[in-house]
Design a protein around this motif. Sequence first.
Motif, PDB file in Angstrom:
ATOM      1  N   ILE A  67      16.206  11.079  -1.383  1.00 51.97           N
ATOM      2  CA  ILE A  67      16.281  12.103  -2.624  1.00 51.97           C
ATOM      3  C   ILE A  67      17.154  11.352  -3.668  1.00 51.97           C
ATOM      4  O   ILE A  67      16.577  11.258  -4.845  1.00 51.97           O
ATOM      5  CB  ILE A  67      16.656  13.433  -2.264  1.00 51.97           C
ATOM      6  CG1 ILE A  67      15.508  14.093  -1.366  1.00 51.97           C
ATOM      7  CG2 ILE A  67      16.697  14.392  -3.785  1.00 51.97           C
ATOM      8  CD1 ILE A  67      16.173  15.304  -0.820  1.00 51.97           C
ATOM      9  N   GLU A  68      18.251  11.013  -3.322  1.00 52.10           N
ATOM     10  CA  GLU A  68      19.340  10.585  -4.485  1.00 52.10           C
ATOM     11  C   GLU A  68      18.555   9.124  -4.732  1.00 52.10           C
ATOM     12  O   GLU A  68      18.684   8.840  -6.036  1.00 52.10           O
ATOM     13  CB  GLU A  68      20.464  10.143  -3.768  1.00 52.10           C
ATOM     14  CG  GLU A  68      21.525   9.448  -4.678  1.00 52.10           C
ATOM     15  CD  GLU A  68      22.940   9.708  -4.142  1.00 52.10           C
ATOM     16  OE1 GLU A  68      23.657   8.486  -4.540  1.00 52.10           O
ATOM     17  OE2 GLU A  68      23.158  10.135  -3.071  1.00 52.10           O
ATOM     18  N   GLU A  69      18.072   8.283  -3.845  1.00 52.99           N
ATOM     19  CA  GLU A  69      17.522   6.953  -4.486  1.00 52.99           C
ATOM     20  C   GLU A  69      16.074   7.136  -5.199  1.00 52.99           C
ATOM     21  O   GLU A  69      16.161   6.520  -6.317  1.00 52.99           O
ATOM     22  CB  GLU A  69      16.923   6.219  -3.086  1.00 52.99           C
ATOM     23  CG  GLU A  69      16.241   4.754  -3.398  1.00 52.99           C
ATOM     24  CD  GLU A  69      15.676   4.332  -2.148  1.00 52.99           C
ATOM     25  OE1 GLU A  69      14.890   3.646  -2.282  1.00 52.99           O
ATOM     26  OE2 GLU A  69      16.304   4.749  -1.096  1.00 52.99           O
ATOM     27  N   ARG A  70      15.402   8.232  -5.088  1.00 57.78           N
ATOM     28  CA  ARG A  70      14.381   8.600  -5.799  1.00 57.78           C
ATOM     29  C   ARG A  70      14.781   9.158  -7.184  1.00 57.78           C
ATOM     30  O   ARG A  70      14.157   8.589  -8.537  1.00 57.78           O
ATOM     31  CB  ARG A  70      13.369   9.650  -5.258  1.00 57.78           C
ATOM     32  CG  ARG A  70      12.317   9.138  -4.510  1.00 57.78           C
ATOM     33  CD  ARG A  70      11.152   9.952  -4.654  1.00 57.78           C
ATOM     34  NE  ARG A  70      10.074   9.050  -4.423  1.00 57.78           N
ATOM     35  CZ  ARG A  70       8.940   9.462  -4.083  1.00 57.78           C
ATOM     36  NH1 ARG A  70       8.874  10.486  -3.467  1.00 57.78           N
ATOM     37  NH2 ARG A  70       7.732   8.409  -3.878  1.00 57.78           N
ATOM     38  N   ALA A  71      15.657   9.968  -7.163  1.00 60.12           N
ATOM     39  CA  ALA A  71      16.374  10.427  -8.636  1.00 60.12           C
ATOM     40  C   ALA A  71      16.766   9.289  -9.357  1.00 60.12           C
ATOM     41  O   ALA A  71      16.851   9.269 -10.723  1.00 60.12           O
ATOM     42  CB  ALA A  71      17.373  11.364  -8.408  1.00 60.12           C
ATOM     43  N   ARG A  72      17.694   8.278  -8.817  1.00 61.57           N
ATOM     44  CA  ARG A  72      18.313   7.248  -9.629  1.00 61.57           C
ATOM     45  C   ARG A  72      17.194   6.348 -10.031  1.00 61.57           C
ATOM     46  O   ARG A  72      17.501   5.749 -11.212  1.00 61.57           O
ATOM     47  CB  ARG A  72      19.302   6.467  -8.485  1.00 61.57           C
ATOM     48  CG  ARG A  72      20.644   7.118  -8.178  1.00 61.57           C
ATOM     49  CD  ARG A  72      21.496   6.378  -7.302  1.00 61.57           C
ATOM     50  NE  ARG A  72      22.534   6.588  -6.955  1.00 61.57           N
ATOM     51  CZ  ARG A  72      23.802   6.569  -7.719  1.00 61.57           C
ATOM     52  NH1 ARG A  72      23.493   5.909  -8.771  1.00 61.57           N
ATOM     53  NH2 ARG A  72      24.729   7.147  -7.525  1.00 61.57           N
ATOM     54  N   SER A  73      16.085   5.838  -9.271  1.00 56.26           N
ATOM     55  CA  SER A  73      15.100   4.888  -9.842  1.00 56.26           C
ATOM     56  C   SER A  73      14.220   5.581 -10.502  1.00 56.26           C
ATOM     57  O   SER A  73      13.821   4.950 -11.649  1.00 56.26           O
ATOM     58  CB  SER A  73      14.581   4.334  -8.537  1.00 56.26           C
ATOM     59  OG  SER A  73      13.913   5.272  -7.948  1.00 56.26           O
ATOM     60  N   GLU A  74      13.669   6.906 -10.676  1.00 58.33           N
ATOM     61  CA  GLU A  74      12.719   7.453 -11.253  1.00 58.33           C
ATOM     62  C   GLU A  74      13.129   8.287 -12.588  1.00 58.33           C
ATOM     63  O   GLU A  74      12.608   8.383 -13.438  1.00 58.33           O
ATOM     64  CB  GLU A  74      11.777   8.466 -10.422  1.00 58.33           C
ATOM     65  CG  GLU A  74      10.797   7.516  -9.558  1.00 58.33           C
ATOM     66  CD  GLU A  74      10.098   8.238  -8.589  1.00 58.33           C
ATOM     67  OE1 GLU A  74       9.853   9.180  -8.744  1.00 58.33           O
ATOM     68  OE2 GLU A  74       9.625   7.533  -7.680  1.00 58.33           O
ATOM     69  N   LEU A  75      14.412   8.966 -12.163  1.00 61.29           N
ATOM     70  CA  LEU A  75      15.018   9.886 -13.219  1.00 61.29           C
ATOM     71  C   LEU A  75      16.428   9.511 -13.893  1.00 61.29           C
ATOM     72  O   LEU A  75      16.616  10.122 -14.858  1.00 61.29           O
ATOM     73  CB  LEU A  75      15.104  11.127 -12.521  1.00 61.29           C
ATOM     74  CG  LEU A  75      13.915  11.813 -11.773  1.00 61.29           C
ATOM     75  CD1 LEU A  75      14.308  13.016 -11.292  1.00 61.29           C
ATOM     76  CD2 LEU A  75      12.870  12.168 -12.895  1.00 61.29           C
ATOM     77  N   GLY A  76      16.727   8.175 -13.380  1.00 65.99           N
ATOM     78  CA  GLY A  76      17.865   7.860 -14.263  1.00 65.99           C
ATOM     79  C   GLY A  76      19.179   8.490 -13.826  1.00 65.99           C
ATOM     80  O   GLY A  76      20.066   8.753 -14.574  1.00 65.99           O
ATOM     81  N   MET A  77      19.360   9.109 -12.450  1.00 65.16           N
ATOM     82  CA  MET A  77      20.476   9.927 -12.034  1.00 65.16           C
ATOM     83  C   MET A  77      21.625   8.932 -12.031  1.00 65.16           C
ATOM     84  O   MET A  77      21.521   7.914 -11.632  1.00 65.16           O
ATOM     85  CB  MET A  77      20.153  10.494 -10.928  1.00 65.16           C
ATOM     86  CG  MET A  77      21.367  11.304 -10.435  1.00 65.16           C
ATOM     87  SD  MET A  77      21.103  12.160  -8.623  1.00 65.16           S
ATOM     88  CE  MET A  77      22.094  10.764  -7.888  1.00 65.16           C
ATOM     89  N   VAL A  78      22.776   9.689 -12.780  1.00 59.89           N
ATOM     90  CA  VAL A  78      24.218   8.981 -12.709  1.00 59.89           C
ATOM     91  C   VAL A  78      25.053  10.015 -11.951  1.00 59.89           C
ATOM     92  O   VAL A  78      25.143  11.108 -12.548  1.00 59.89           O
ATOM     93  CB  VAL A  78      24.495   8.546 -14.143  1.00 59.89           C
ATOM     94  CG1 VAL A  78      25.691   7.928 -14.017  1.00 59.89           C
ATOM     95  CG2 VAL A  78      23.436   7.562 -14.739  1.00 59.89           C
ATOM     96  N   LYS A  79      25.813   9.530 -11.073  1.00 61.94           N
ATOM     97  CA  LYS A  79      26.853  10.453 -10.567  1.00 61.94           C
ATOM     98  C   LYS A  79      28.272  10.513 -11.274  1.00 61.94           C
ATOM     99  O   LYS A  79      28.045   9.702 -12.218  1.00 61.94           O
ATOM    100  CB  LYS A  79      27.174   9.792  -9.056  1.00 61.94           C
ATOM    101  CG  LYS A  79      26.206  10.045  -7.917  1.00 61.94           C
ATOM    102  CD  LYS A  79      26.990   9.860  -6.685  1.00 61.94           C
ATOM    103  CE  LYS A  79      25.984  10.209  -5.416  1.00 61.94           C
ATOM    104  NZ  LYS A  79      27.000   9.795  -4.242  1.00 61.94           N
ATOM    105  N   GLU A  80      28.941  11.558 -11.153  1.00 62.91           N
ATOM    106  CA  GLU A  80      29.975  11.708 -11.801  1.00 62.91           C
ATOM    107  C   GLU A  80      31.011  10.504 -11.626  1.00 62.91           C
ATOM    108  O   GLU A  80      31.056  10.414 -10.324  1.00 62.91           O
ATOM    109  CB  GLU A  80      30.762  13.123 -11.716  1.00 62.91           C
ATOM    110  CG  GLU A  80      31.822  13.374 -12.378  1.00 62.91           C
ATOM    111  CD  GLU A  80      32.260  14.834 -12.242  1.00 62.91           C
ATOM    112  OE1 GLU A  80      33.571  15.182 -12.047  1.00 62.91           O
ATOM    113  OE2 GLU A  80      31.636  15.686 -11.650  1.00 62.91           O
ATOM    114  N   GLY A  81      31.453  10.047 -12.628  1.00 62.96           N
ATOM    115  CA  GLY A  81      32.456   9.004 -12.312  1.00 62.96           C
ATOM    116  C   GLY A  81      31.886   7.718 -12.376  1.00 62.96           C
ATOM    117  O   GLY A  81      32.529   6.342 -12.380  1.00 62.96           O
TER     118      GLY A  81
END
Length: 96
Positions: A67-81
Motif C-alpha cells: 500500500i505504501e509503495e502504491r501511495a508513493r508511486s501513484e499519489l506522491g506520498m511523503v513520510k514525515e521527516g
Amino acid sequence: MRWLVATLLILLVLLQYDLWVGEGSLATVWRLQKAIEAQQAENATLEARNRALEAEVRDLKTGTEAIEERARSELGMVKEGETYIQVIEGEDTTSE
C-alpha cells in the motif's frame, strides 16, 4: 453386376465427399484443433495474469508495504521527516 459396382462407386464418392468437404471433414477438424490451441495459449496467459493480480490483492490486504509503495508511486506520498525531491529532465540547451 454393373449396378452393384456403380452403386458402390457412388457410395464411395459420397463417403469421400463427407470426409474431405462435408460437415466434420478433416479440414474442419484441423481448423478446430488450431482454434483450440490458440485458445489454450490465451487461457494460459490470462491465468498467469490472474495469478499476479491475486498476489497483488493478497499483498494489499495483508501488508502495508504494498500500500505504501502504491501511495508513493501513484499519489506522491511523503513520510514525515522525508524530503521530496522531483527531478525534471529538460532539453539539452547547449548548441554546437
